[in-house]
Write an enzyme that holds these catalytic residues in place. Structure first.
Site, PDB file in Angstrom:
ATOM      1  N   GLU A 139      11.881   2.264  -3.613  1.00  0.00           N
ATOM      2  CA  GLU A 139      11.478   3.697  -2.726  1.00  0.00           C
ATOM      3  C   GLU A 139      12.299   3.787  -1.677  1.00  0.00           C
ATOM      4  O   GLU A 139      12.925   4.882  -1.203  1.00  0.00           O
ATOM      5  CB  GLU A 139      10.196   3.987  -2.728  1.00  0.00           C
ATOM      6  CG  GLU A 139       9.343   4.179  -4.185  1.00  0.00           C
ATOM      7  CD  GLU A 139       7.713   3.523  -4.089  1.00  0.00           C
ATOM      8  OE1 GLU A 139       7.271   3.239  -2.927  1.00  0.00           O
ATOM      9  OE2 GLU A 139       7.425   3.346  -5.320  1.00  0.00           O
ATOM     10  N   GLY A 171       4.774   1.816 -10.431  1.00  0.00           N
ATOM     11  CA  GLY A 171       4.120   2.961 -10.563  1.00  0.00           C
ATOM     12  C   GLY A 171       3.918   3.873 -11.775  1.00  0.00           C
ATOM     13  O   GLY A 171       3.700   5.139 -11.860  1.00  0.00           O
ATOM     14  N   TRP A 186       0.796  -1.138  -0.005  1.00  0.00           N
ATOM     15  CA  TRP A 186      -0.091  -0.052   0.059  1.00  0.00           C
ATOM     16  C   TRP A 186       0.810   1.246   0.011  1.00  0.00           C
ATOM     17  O   TRP A 186       0.304   2.400  -0.156  1.00  0.00           O
ATOM     18  CB  TRP A 186      -0.997   0.225   1.225  1.00  0.00           C
ATOM     19  CG  TRP A 186      -1.833  -0.890   0.996  1.00  0.00           C
ATOM     20  CD1 TRP A 186      -2.615  -1.462  -0.039  1.00  0.00           C
ATOM     21  CD2 TRP A 186      -3.095  -1.150   1.930  1.00  0.00           C
ATOM     22  NE1 TRP A 186      -3.459  -2.254   0.150  1.00  0.00           N
ATOM     23  CE2 TRP A 186      -4.112  -2.186   1.456  1.00  0.00           C
ATOM     24  CE3 TRP A 186      -3.317  -0.921   3.370  1.00  0.00           C
ATOM     25  CZ2 TRP A 186      -5.066  -2.540   2.105  1.00  0.00           C
ATOM     26  CZ3 TRP A 186      -4.404  -1.336   4.098  1.00  0.00           C
ATOM     27  CH2 TRP A 186      -5.492  -2.049   3.457  1.00  0.00           C
ATOM     28  N   GLY A 224       1.305  -2.712  -6.328  1.00  0.00           N
ATOM     29  CA  GLY A 224       1.204  -1.499  -5.465  1.00  0.00           C
ATOM     30  C   GLY A 224      -0.282  -0.633  -5.921  1.00  0.00           C
ATOM     31  O   GLY A 224      -1.254  -1.053  -5.162  1.00  0.00           O
ATOM     32  N   GLY A 225       0.051   0.082  -6.904  1.00  0.00           N
ATOM     33  CA  GLY A 225      -1.649   0.906  -7.115  1.00  0.00           C
ATOM     34  C   GLY A 225      -2.584   0.067  -7.167  1.00  0.00           C
ATOM     35  O   GLY A 225      -3.721   0.341  -6.505  1.00  0.00           O
TER      36      GLY A 225
HETATM   37  C1  PEP Z   1       5.230  -1.647  -5.753  1.00  0.00           C
HETATM   38  O1  PEP Z   1       5.010  -0.553  -5.035  1.00  0.00           O
HETATM   39  O2  PEP Z   1       6.089  -2.620  -5.255  1.00  0.00           O
HETATM   40  C2  PEP Z   1       4.662  -1.668  -6.883  1.00  0.00           C
HETATM   41  C3  PEP Z   1       5.155  -2.544  -7.791  1.00  0.00           C
HETATM   42  O3  PEP Z   1       3.881  -0.765  -7.489  1.00  0.00           O
HETATM   43  P1  PEP Z   1       2.830  -0.644  -8.833  1.00  0.00           P
HETATM   44  O4  PEP Z   1       2.052  -1.864  -8.810  1.00  0.00           O
HETATM   45  O5  PEP Z   1       1.973   0.591  -8.609  1.00  0.00           O
HETATM   46  O6  PEP Z   1       3.774  -0.322  -9.972  1.00  0.00           O
END
Ligand code: PEP
Length: 249
Positions: free
Chosen positions: A101, A177, A11, A231-232
Site C-alpha cells: 500500500e 485484503g 492494523w 491484516g484484516g
Molecule cells: C497486510 O496488510 O499486510 C495483509 C496481508 O492484509 P490482509 O491479511 O487483510 O490480506
C-alpha cells in the site's frame, strides 16, 4: 524440533488509541494460553497515533510492537513525516517497510525503501520488509523479475549480518485484503526462491495476504514460511490468535 512461528498483525489505518486499549484488554485473556509458548512470536503494528497505547498493551502482554512506516532522516524539514528517534522514544523495535500500500498508493520507490531499511538497521530496529507482485505482474510472467528487483534493491550494500537481521514478508498484492490467499504451493515457491536469492538459509520469511484461521495450517506448515503478516484478521484478538491455534491443531 518444530519451527518458531511469527504472527504479526498489520492494523493499517485502523484502531484509535482508545480502540487499541480495548483490543489489549481482550487480547490479554486470549493470549494467556500462548504466553509461555516459545514457538510463537506475536507482533502488532499500529498507526503512529496509537503507538503509545500499543506500547503499553504490548509490553504488558509481552508481545513485539511496531510502526507501519518511518522516514530515514533523523529530523528536519520533512513535514508530515515521523523519524526513527521519535519511534525509539516509544520503545518501537520493529517497523514495517515497503508494504504494497505504501508502494502502490503512496508511490514509494525501491530506492526510498532501501534508505529506510538501512536507517532502521543503523538504529538497531528490525525492518519487516515487504515485497510482492501485482496480479498484472504475475499474469504477465514477471513475478520473479519484479521481486528480484525489490529484494536486491533493499539489501544492496548491506553486510551479511544486516541482511540476516531483516524480517522478510512476501505479500502478493492480489492476495492482500481480497480474501483470496495465495495457495500454499504458490507461497512456498516464492519463499523458497526468496531465501535462495537473499543467500541466507536462516532468514525469517513471512507470508501475507488474506491469512485467517481457515487457511493457516496449510500455509504455515510450508517449509520456507516462518509465519504470517496479517491484516484484516489481526483486528480482533480471537481471529488473530486463531491463526496460530489452527496451525497447532
Ligand atoms: C497486510 O496488510 O499486510 C495483509 C496481508 O492484509 P490482509 O491479511 O487483510 O490480506
Amino acid at each position: 524440533m518444530s519451527k518458531k512461528i511469527y504472527l504479526y498483525g498489520n492494523w493499517k489505518m485502523n484502531m484509535t488509541a482508545a480502540e487499541t486499549r480495548k483490543f489489549f484488554d481482550e487480547f490479554a485473556g486470549c493470549y494467556e494460553p500462548f504466553k509461555n509458548d516459545s514457538g510463537l512470536e506475536v507482533g502488532v503494528f499500529s498507526p503512529f497515533t496509537s503507538l503509545w497505547a500499543l506500547a503499553e498493551g504490548a509490553k504488558k502482554c509481552g508481545v513485539v510492537f511496531g510502526a507501519q512506516n518511518v522516514y530515514y532522516e533523523a529530523k528536519g524539514a520533512f513535514t508530515g513525516e515521523v523519524s526513527i528517534p521519535m519511534l525509539k522514544e516509544i520503545g518501537v523495535d520493529h517497523v514495517i517497510i515497503g508494504h504494497s500500500e505504501r508502494r502502490h498508493i503512496f508511490g514509494e520507490s525501491d530506492e526510498l525503501i532501501a534508505k529506510k531499511v538501512k536507517a532502521l538497521l543503523d538504529a538497531g530496529i528490525t525492518p519487516v520488509f515487504c515485497y510482492g507482485e501485482t496480479l498484472e505482474e504475475r499474469e504477465s510472467g514477471n513475478t520473479f523479475k519484479v521481486m528480484e528487483r525489490q529484494i536486491k534493491s533493499a539489501i544492496a550494500g548491506l553486510t551479511p549480518e544486516e541482511v540476516a537481521k531483516i524480517i522478510y514478508a512476501y505479500e502478493p498484492v492480489w492476495a492482500i485484503g481480497t480474501g483470496k490467499s495465495a495457495t500454499s504451493e504458490q507461497a512456498q515457491e516464492v519463499c523458497e526462491w526468496s531465501r535462495k536469492l537473499i543467500g541466507d538459509p536462516k532468514v525469517v520469511i513471512l507470508y501475507g495476504g488474506s491469512v485467517k484461521g481457515s487457511n493457516a495450517k496449510e500455509l504455515l506448515s510450508m517449509k520456507d514460511i516462518d509465519g504470517a503478516l496479517v491484516g484484516g484478521a489481526s483486528l480482533k484478538p480471537g481471529s488473530f490468535l486463531e491463526i496460530y491455534s489452527e496451525f497447532k491443531k
